[in-house]
Design an enzyme around this catalytic site. Structure first.
Site, PDB file in Angstrom:
ATOM      1  N   GLY A  30       0.807  -1.217   0.000  1.00  0.00           N
ATOM      2  CA  GLY A  30       0.000   0.000   0.000  1.00  0.00           C
ATOM      3  C   GLY A  30       0.837   1.261   0.000  1.00  0.00           C
ATOM      4  O   GLY A  30       0.563   2.200  -0.752  1.00  0.00           O
ATOM      5  N   GLU A  31       1.879   1.297   0.822  1.00  0.00           N
ATOM      6  CA  GLU A  31       2.713   2.496   0.876  1.00  0.00           C
ATOM      7  C   GLU A  31       3.487   2.690  -0.421  1.00  0.00           C
ATOM      8  O   GLU A  31       3.645   3.813  -0.887  1.00  0.00           O
ATOM      9  CB  GLU A  31       3.675   2.451   2.055  1.00  0.00           C
ATOM     10  CG  GLU A  31       4.486   3.723   2.167  1.00  0.00           C
ATOM     11  CD  GLU A  31       4.990   4.028   3.562  1.00  0.00           C
ATOM     12  OE1 GLU A  31       5.556   5.111   3.711  1.00  0.00           O
ATOM     13  OE2 GLU A  31       4.822   3.201   4.464  1.00  0.00           O
ATOM     14  N   SER A  32       3.949   1.605  -1.009  1.00  0.00           N
ATOM     15  CA  SER A  32       4.664   1.719  -2.284  1.00  0.00           C
ATOM     16  C   SER A  32       3.760   2.301  -3.359  1.00  0.00           C
ATOM     17  O   SER A  32       4.142   3.232  -4.074  1.00  0.00           O
ATOM     18  CB  SER A  32       5.191   0.348  -2.717  1.00  0.00           C
ATOM     19  OG  SER A  32       6.120  -0.143  -1.778  1.00  0.00           O
TER      20      SER A  32
END
Length: 131
Positions: free
Chosen positions: A53-55
């Site tokens: 998700g952060e990527s």
């Protein structure tokens, strides 16, 4: 999509086996194998969902930020609703808010049967890139 390939996903994402499938301001999609990203009991590690998700969210925010600007995550949260034990999971990132100085993206992570495993929300602040 070319921009994402030029920039790269980062060492952690590459180590985990993440692959981008789609990359635009409206929608970013990437996959992550379960194998190699599990906790000791064989379930996909919740942190692996968050890395996916952060990527996706950070790369999408940086695409929106444009040249000479840099998006940096300031908040992320995740709700895991199901576990994967094999195969590949897919993250789909869509914008909630695209502002001049702040972005918010939602990432849904699903298994190969289309069942939602995790819902992630990330907020990025946009600043001028360091010289």
């Amino acid at each position: 999509m070319e921009w994402a390939f030029r920039r790269g996903m980062g060492a952690l994402a590459e180590k985990m086996g993440m692959e981008f499938l789609e990359f635009s301001l409206e929608r970013c999609v990437a996959t992550l194998p379960v194998e190699g990203n599990t906790q000791p009991v064989g379930l996909m590690h919740g942190g692996a969902y968050v890395v996916l998700g952060e990527s996706l969210g950070s790369m999408a925010a940086n695409l929106h930020a444009g040249p000479g600007r840099l998006a940096v995550g300031v908040d992320i949260n995740a709700t895991h609703t199901r576990s994967a034990t094999s195969g590949v999971v897919t993250g789909v990132c869509t914008p909630v808010h695209l502002g001049r100085s702040l972005t918010v993206h939602e990432i849904t992570v699903s298994d190969e049967q289309g069942r939602r495993l995790s819902t992630i929300r990330i907020t990025n602040i946009i600043r001028d890139a360091p010289v």
